[in-house]
Scaffold this motif. Structure first.
Motif, PDB file in Angstrom:
ATOM      1  N   THR A  37       0.681  -1.166  -0.016  1.00 57.55           N
ATOM      2  CA  THR A  37      -0.054  -0.107   0.039  1.00 57.55           C
ATOM      3  C   THR A  37       0.919   1.239  -0.019  1.00 57.55           C
ATOM      4  OG1 THR A  37      -1.776   1.110   1.129  1.00 57.55           O
ATOM      5  CG2 THR A  37      -0.341  -0.128   2.678  1.00 57.55           C
ATOM      6  N   ILE A  38       0.766   2.014  -1.023  1.00 56.61           N
ATOM      7  CA  ILE A  38       1.487   3.281  -1.272  1.00 56.61           C
ATOM      8  C   ILE A  38       0.583   4.480  -1.106  1.00 56.61           C
ATOM      9  CG2 ILE A  38       3.007   4.390  -2.914  1.00 56.61           C
ATOM     10  CD1 ILE A  38       3.592   1.912  -4.098  1.00 56.61           C
ATOM     11  N   GLY A  39       0.920   5.241   0.141  1.00 55.18           N
ATOM     12  CA  GLY A  39       0.444   6.556   0.024  1.00 55.18           C
ATOM     13  C   GLY A  39      -1.107   6.531   0.443  1.00 55.18           C
ATOM     14  N   VAL A  40      -1.674   5.762   1.249  1.00 55.27           N
ATOM     15  CA  VAL A  40      -2.855   5.558   1.403  1.00 55.27           C
ATOM     16  C   VAL A  40      -3.341   5.337   3.083  1.00 55.27           C
ATOM     17  CG1 VAL A  40      -4.989   3.924   1.196  1.00 55.27           C
ATOM     18  CG2 VAL A  40      -3.414   3.918  -0.566  1.00 55.27           C
ATOM     19  N   LEU A  41      -2.668   4.762   3.971  1.00 52.80           N
ATOM     20  CA  LEU A  41      -3.041   4.578   5.082  1.00 52.80           C
ATOM     21  C   LEU A  41      -2.969   5.793   5.981  1.00 52.80           C
ATOM     22  CD1 LEU A  41      -0.878   1.239   6.250  1.00 52.80           C
ATOM     23  CD2 LEU A  41      -3.308   1.506   5.339  1.00 52.80           C
ATOM     24  N   HIS A  42      -2.239   6.748   5.816  1.00 54.23           N
ATOM     25  CA  HIS A  42      -2.196   7.938   6.405  1.00 54.23           C
ATOM     26  C   HIS A  42      -3.552   8.941   6.260  1.00 54.23           C
ATOM     27  CE1 HIS A  42       0.871   8.690   2.963  1.00 54.23           C
ATOM     28  NE2 HIS A  42      -0.097   9.209   2.660  1.00 54.23           N
ATOM     29  N   HIS A  43      -4.075   8.447   4.908  1.00 53.68           N
ATOM     30  CA  HIS A  43      -5.426   9.053   4.755  1.00 53.68           C
ATOM     31  C   HIS A  43      -6.679   8.505   5.247  1.00 53.68           C
ATOM     32  CE1 HIS A  43      -3.293  11.911   2.067  1.00 53.68           C
ATOM     33  NE2 HIS A  43      -3.322  11.066   1.337  1.00 53.68           N
ATOM     34  N   MET A  44      -6.419   7.404   6.272  1.00 56.80           N
ATOM     35  CA  MET A  44      -7.447   6.878   6.773  1.00 56.80           C
ATOM     36  C   MET A  44      -7.818   7.361   8.207  1.00 56.80           C
ATOM     37  SD  MET A  44      -6.870   2.844   5.613  1.00 56.80           S
ATOM     38  CE  MET A  44      -8.375   2.341   6.198  1.00 56.80           C
ATOM     39  N   PRO A  45      -8.938   7.430   8.552  1.00 57.62           N
ATOM     40  CA  PRO A  45      -9.188   7.945  10.045  1.00 57.62           C
ATOM     41  C   PRO A  45      -8.306   7.197  10.996  1.00 57.62           C
ATOM     42  CG  PRO A  45     -11.253   7.489   9.095  1.00 57.62           C
ATOM     43  CD  PRO A  45     -10.114   7.146   7.922  1.00 57.62           C
ATOM     44  N   ASP A  46      -8.200   5.871  10.950  1.00 58.59           N
ATOM     45  CA  ASP A  46      -7.314   4.846  11.767  1.00 58.59           C
ATOM     46  C   ASP A  46      -6.316   4.144  10.849  1.00 58.59           C
ATOM     47  OD1 ASP A  46      -6.333   3.005  13.516  1.00 58.59           O
ATOM     48  OD2 ASP A  46      -8.039   2.414  14.369  1.00 58.59           O
ATOM     49  N   PRO A  47      -5.202   4.763  10.860  1.00 59.38           N
ATOM     50  CA  PRO A  47      -4.332   4.044   9.641  1.00 59.38           C
ATOM     51  C   PRO A  47      -3.917   2.700  10.235  1.00 59.38           C
ATOM     52  CG  PRO A  47      -3.759   6.482  10.323  1.00 59.38           C
ATOM     53  CD  PRO A  47      -4.636   6.197  11.059  1.00 59.38           C
ATOM     54  N   PHE A  48      -3.566   2.412  11.656  1.00 60.53           N
ATOM     55  CA  PHE A  48      -3.338   1.349  12.006  1.00 60.53           C
ATOM     56  C   PHE A  48      -4.347   0.067  11.685  1.00 60.53           C
ATOM     57  CE2 PHE A  48      -2.870  -2.068  15.556  1.00 60.53           C
ATOM     58  CZ  PHE A  48      -1.573  -2.458  14.868  1.00 60.53           C
TER      59      PHE A  48
END
Ligand SMILES: C[S@@+](CC[C@H](N)C(=O)[O-])C[C@H]1O[C@@H](n2cnc3c(N)ncnc32)[C@H](O)[C@@H]1O
Ligand SMILES: [Zn+2]
Length: 346
Positions: free
Chosen positions: A181-192
């Protein structure tokens, strides 16, 4: 439903072997196939054989997320990126080098014969590369209407599959040799939560790659750009932002073409370039033309949610899934990339 046997031209029905019902984990039957185009199933229904829940296939993409029903923050993120990736649909020969830098130590050869999961595929630029590098199948998931562009880019490719779903509620079996996953998790409300959810779909012994924005060295973004992004640029219409973002793009473009590009032509110059403000990063994008640089600036300004993850927190994610052989790298002195094998009980 019959899956195509190996060696035969398989229908993209082969995607069904990786799908499971998000409600109960049951297998799907393909029903009511109303439209096909070559190997693509354009309009149909996926019916769970265990709980009878059904999901539509619309315009060639199985739809597991209803953007009218999901949480407001995820819907806002999906709206922004849906617009972005339906506008900036260009492909660029430099994407391959850029992708491998985000995935280091992974190389092209690593994809060969693997069943690959991509989290947050946007317009599908990395799906295309993974597929061309010999992945047996790439299943690429995105929440937004970017899936329309990803489907258009991969249409007719037997080993590339696009699915619309939330990374936190993946309609997938634990069937993947490799997930990235590239450049996606940081755009989620809960990246973890997204991280853990993706890791849970990787087969025991499989590998995982993640790239996220870093908290370190990005002080001026978190203190100056992020408040503007949250209050203004992510709230105005994407079309207005498209024009507004030409201003910062012009500054970045001038810096890369007049300073970083020329400096990077010599070894001494490139050593100097890397010492300048955001030197590693600006050097890495100096070869891109106006449109790609405009995409990069627009992408940073359009997102309602963006977390900047510290190295300490990033390491903790990997520890919490019991990852082995983890390699964590500080990329362009402004972001984190990680590679490892999730533990069996994630
Ligand atoms: C910055 S874009 C990166 C796209 C792609 N990885 C690339 O590098 O070209 C972030 C993507 O993540 C997707 N995304 C955000 N939240 C998501 C979620 N909860 N589930 C799935 N995708 C999500 C967005 O729709 C968007 O396409
Ligand atoms: Zn079910």
């Amino acid at each position: 439903m019959k899956l195509g046997s190996e060696g035969r031209v398989c229908l993209k029905e082969r995607l069904l072997q990786y799908l499971t019902c998000p409600a109960c984990g049951g297998a799907f039957q393909l029903q009511d196939v109303e439209e096909r185009d070559g190997i693509e199933i354009i309009r149909a229904t996926l019916q769970c054989s265990a709980c009878a829940k059904s999901f539509p296939v619309v315009l060639g993409v199985p739809r597991f997320a209803d953007l009218l029903q999901i949480e407001a923050d995820k819907a806002a993120t999906a709206a922004s990126f849906g617009w972005e990736w339906q506008h900036f649909t260009q492909q660029d020969t430099r994407y391959a080098e850029q992708m491998l830098a985000w995935l280091d130590p992974v190389t092209e050869d690593f994809f060969r014969d693997k069943v690959v999961l991509e989290g947050g595929c946007g317009k599908g630029r990395h799906t295309l590369l993974a597929g061309h590098w010999g992945a047996r199948d790439v299943v690429s998931v995105d929440l937004s209407d970017a899936v329309e562009s990803a489907f258009a880019a991969t249409r007719g490719s037997p080993n590339m599959h696009i699915v619309q779903a939330d990374l936190c509620n993946l309609p997938l079996a634990q069937a993947f040799d490799y997930a990235f996953t590239i450049g996606v998790l940081h755009h989620m409300p809960d990246p973890f939560a997204g991280f853990k959810s993706m890791a849970s779909k990787i087969k025991p012994g499989g590998h995982f790659s993640v790239w996220v924005y870093g908290a370190e060295n990005n002080g001026w973004i978190t203190s100056v750009v992020s408040p503007l992004r949250r209050q203004i640029t992510s709230r105005i219409s994407p079309r207005a932002l498209l024009h507004l973002s030409k201003l910062p793009t012009a500054a970045m473009y001038a810096a890369t073409k007049l300073v970083f590009g020329p400096l990077n032509k010599s070894r001494r110059g490139s050593r100097l370039a890397r010492k300048l403000f955001y030197g590693e990063y600006l050097s890495s994008i100096a070869g891109f033309g106006w449109r790609e640089q405009h995409t990069i600036v627009f992408d940073h300004l359009v997102a309602p949610t963006a977390h900047y993850v510290s190295g300490k927190e990033f390491r903790k994610w990997w520890d919490e899934i019991g990852a082995k052989e983890t390699v964590i790298g500080w990329h362009n002195k402004m972001s984190w990339r990680g590679f490892g094998r999730p533990g069996h009980n994630n």
